[in-house]
Scaffold this motif. Structure first.
Motif, PDB file in Angstrom:
ATOM      1  N   UNK A   1      -7.171  -6.140  -0.339  1.00  0.00           N
ATOM      2  CA  UNK A   1      -8.125  -6.684   0.627  1.00  0.00           C
ATOM      3  C   UNK A   1      -8.026  -8.204   0.651  1.00  0.00           C
TER       4      UNK A   1
ATOM      5  N   UNK B   1      -3.592  -1.396  -2.957  1.00  0.00           N
ATOM      6  CA  UNK B   1      -4.317  -1.729  -1.733  1.00  0.00           C
ATOM      7  C   UNK B   1      -4.855  -3.135  -1.889  1.00  0.00           C
TER       8      UNK B   1
ATOM      9  N   UNK C   1       0.825  -1.211   0.000  1.00  0.00           N
ATOM     10  CA  UNK C   1       0.000   0.000   0.000  1.00  0.00           C
ATOM     11  C   UNK C   1       0.858   1.260   0.000  1.00  0.00           C
TER      12      UNK C   1
ATOM     13  N   UNK D   1      -7.489  -4.517  -5.632  1.00  0.00           N
ATOM     14  CA  UNK D   1      -8.050  -4.773  -4.307  1.00  0.00           C
ATOM     15  C   UNK D   1      -9.184  -5.788  -4.405  1.00  0.00           C
TER      16      UNK D   1
ATOM     17  N   UNK E   1      -5.163  -0.163  -9.240  1.00  0.00           N
ATOM     18  CA  UNK E   1      -5.201  -0.383  -7.798  1.00  0.00           C
ATOM     19  C   UNK E   1      -6.580  -0.813  -7.293  1.00  0.00           C
TER      20      UNK E   1
END
Lengths: 289, 319
Positions: free
Chosen positions: B55, B53, B47, B110, B106
């Motif tokens: 998850x 990012x 990140x 994620x 990005x």
């Protein structure tokens, strides 16, 4: 696989797809216009379902509950937009994603606090069965499908026939030009956000009789809704509709073929589509970072 | 290599503080902080440095944990070999999925990672249920033989091992931060076109960073597996997908010691709050929103400039 199973599977898939569509349309609009990833739509979905439950318990009618759910979801969305999103529209997209995830988790905590952890039942408002090609199908599922198609038509008409809708569409193309024309974009943002919240609430209310209402329901559908948005292409309404029905079919028909496949197959398809076309089916090239 | 030594004092100081945690706080808490910090630093690197990012960190955590668990449950008994296998399986999965994932933007990255975590969850819970025993999980605490010098079955020895491992990981990340590779990572985040112009391949840099970060995460997974002697699909449950992201933000994105501070604060708060109210998600969520509104610097990101100022002032006065 016999025809009866197939037909009921298709109808099941269509009704699941309708719910996904109602949820994903909000996410898609929010991304297209405001460039935010609004995970908190899943919270309004859960709120819609819970208000449906609560109003059903007090009034006895699921339809009043669904209406109430839409209204309350819209109000909560309005509040969240005013207090939180208005401050962070300018920031990076990952930023809004994290903030909205925070809102979602906090909301789940609040729901657990108010209604408890146990799943709650909501009965189907229409108990009748229809017969299609010799297969018995709950009318309620058909009603859900019809409502979602009506919503699609309504959204289409709103975006193409009204001034606000046209402004929203123009904003999806180029927000700075819209601002330059003297249109208050923050008003547009609020309008879009409330529409998204109301539709998410509607999705929750309609989905409630089909499943049990439980606090984690938002987190459970989250991966699927995202998949719908991604496959369709962020920011595209038509793509969202098509991919919602694809995902619904994959889930229900996958379950008929092999149980565990139901949860996994959509993800495999999403990976495949993203590898072939990283912007999704109907995603435009304009939406680059 | 010189850069390692220039910063070694800071590293030593940080781990001295971490050792104090062991002295003053109960052992399970210290172990949990260490593992969680290792778990988070991969996400922090992705990140803060590469601008991805993720998850989906639980997916890699689960791969590491199950790699270790399969070895210890079915084949062998040496926990060190188990950890090695867990780390290697982490490398393998990162090498495998990396080329597909790092091409994405990005936000898509994620979500695709989240999808991978969900796939892993169902894979371990349902499809591989014959090998993984589904929700019951694999129990292999008694399968582990005690090893000479450092016995991983013993929590206090486990702490020493994890401590050394964490030190190594931090030294590595410190080195990466100062190396040309680290600078390239930062450049892919801020301006990929310019980096391309300079003759570097964005794809290769991202892939390597992805592999490094997820190997660290897998290592944390195998440490979890050895520490608890038990692995279940719960480790990659979608509802826990955001944990590393939350801790990263809490500690401070892109800072070296952010994950330690964040893991300390998060585990501490979790223990404290869950003692008072049952549904602590409410609190974590509000905290997340608050951090984002307050300027996304996190605890360490806010503290670091203040500390630097203090230290430099002292130096000036002694000179």
């Amino acid at each position: 696989m016999d025809t009866q199973l197939l037909i009921s599977g298709v109808i099941f898939g269509l009704s699941i797809g309708s719910v996904f569509f109602l949820l994903a349309i909000g996410l898609s609009l929010c991304f297209g216009l405001m460039r935010i990833i609004s995970l908190d739509q899943l919270l309004y979905y859960a709120i819609g379902a819970y208000i449906t439950y609560a109003l059903f318990r007090s009034t006895g009618s699921v339809w009043i509950g669904v209406l109430g759910g839409m209204v309350i979801s819209g109000l909560v969305a309005f509040g969240v937009e005013r207090f939180i999103f208005l401050r962070i529209y300018e920031r990076d997209i990952t930023f809004t994603m994290i903030a909205s995830f925070g809102i979602l988790i906090a909301g789940v905590g609040a729901i657990k606090y108010v209604w408890g952890l146990a799943p709650l039942p909501v009965p189907s408002p229409i108990g009748a069965m229809a017969t299609i090609l010799g297969t018995e199908i709950p009318v309620y599922r058909l009603v859900v499908i019809v409502i979602s198609i009506l919503v699609y038509v309504g959204i289409w008409a709103f975006l193409n026939k009204t001034i606000t809708g046209k402004a929203i569409r123009a904003g999806i193309e180029d927000i700075e030009h819209v601002e330059g024309l003297g249109i208050n974009v923050y008003k547009l943002f609020t309008t879009t956000f409330i529409i998204a919240g109301v539709l998410s609430g509607l999705a929750g209310g309609l989905h409630a009789p089909l499943i049990m209402v439980d606090p984690q329901m938002g987190l459970e559908v989250l991966p699927f809704v995202f998949m719908v948005v991604i496959i369709g292409g962020l920011g595209s309404i038509k793509g969202t509709l098509v991919s919602a029905f694809i995902v619904g079919q994959v889930i229900s028909l996958g379950a008929i073929i092999y149980g565990p496949l139901a949860q996994m197959a959509p993800f495999a398809i999403m990976l495949l589509i993203l590898l072939i076309k990283p912007t999704g089916l109907y995603g435009s090239k304009l939406l680059k970072r | 290599m010189v850069n390692i030594f220039r910063w070694s004092w800071g590293l030593l100081l940080a781990f001295f503080c971490l050792f104090l945690v062991r002295v003053f706080l109960p052992l399970p808490f210290a172990n949990e902080i260490l593992i969680f910090a290792i778990y988070t630093i991969g996400c922090n690197f992705l990140l803060g440095r590469v601008g991805f990012i993720s998850f989906g960190q639980p997916a890699y955590l689960a791969v590491g944990a199950y790699g270790t668990a399969f070895y210890l449950f079915y084949f062998g008994s040496n926990p060190f070999v188990g950890i090695l296998i867990g780390v290697l399986s982490g490398v393998a999965i990162a090498l495998l999925v990396g080329p597909f994932f790092v091409r994405l933007r990005s936000d898509y990255f994620a979500l695709v990672n989240l999808a991978l975590a969900v796939i892993m969850f169902y894979l371990f819970e349902k499809i591989l249920a014959k090998i993984t025993h589904g929700d019951n999980g694999l129990w292999f605490l008694t399968n582990m033989t005690s090893t000479p010098i450092i016995d991983l079955g013993n929590p206090s020895d486990f702490f020493i091992f994890t401590f050394l491992l964490a030190f190594g990981v931090w030294a590595l990340y410190k080195y990466l931060d100062d190396s040309i590779f680290g600078a390239c990572c930062l450049a892919t985040k801020t301006n990929e076109d310019k980096l391309k112009f300079l003759g570097y391949s964005n794809f290769n840099i991202r892939w390597l960073a992805f592999v490094i970060a997820n190997t660290t995460t897998a290592m944390a997974g195998s440490l979890y597996a050895v520490y608890f002697g038990f692995v279940s699909p719960e480790i990659t449950a979608p509802s826990r997908a955001a944990d590393p992201v939350i801790v990263t933000l809490l500690g401070g994105v892109g800072t070296l010691y952010g994950p330690i501070v964040g893991a300390f604060a998060y585990t501490g708060m979790k223990d404290l709050i869950s003692g008072y109210i049952a549904n602590w998600e409410l609190f974590i969520g509000l905290l997340l929103v608050f951090i984002m509104l307050a300027g996304e610097k996190g605890i360490w990101g806010t503290l670091e400039p203040i500390l630097k100022k203090l230290i430099f002032k002292k130096k000036n006065s002694t000179n």
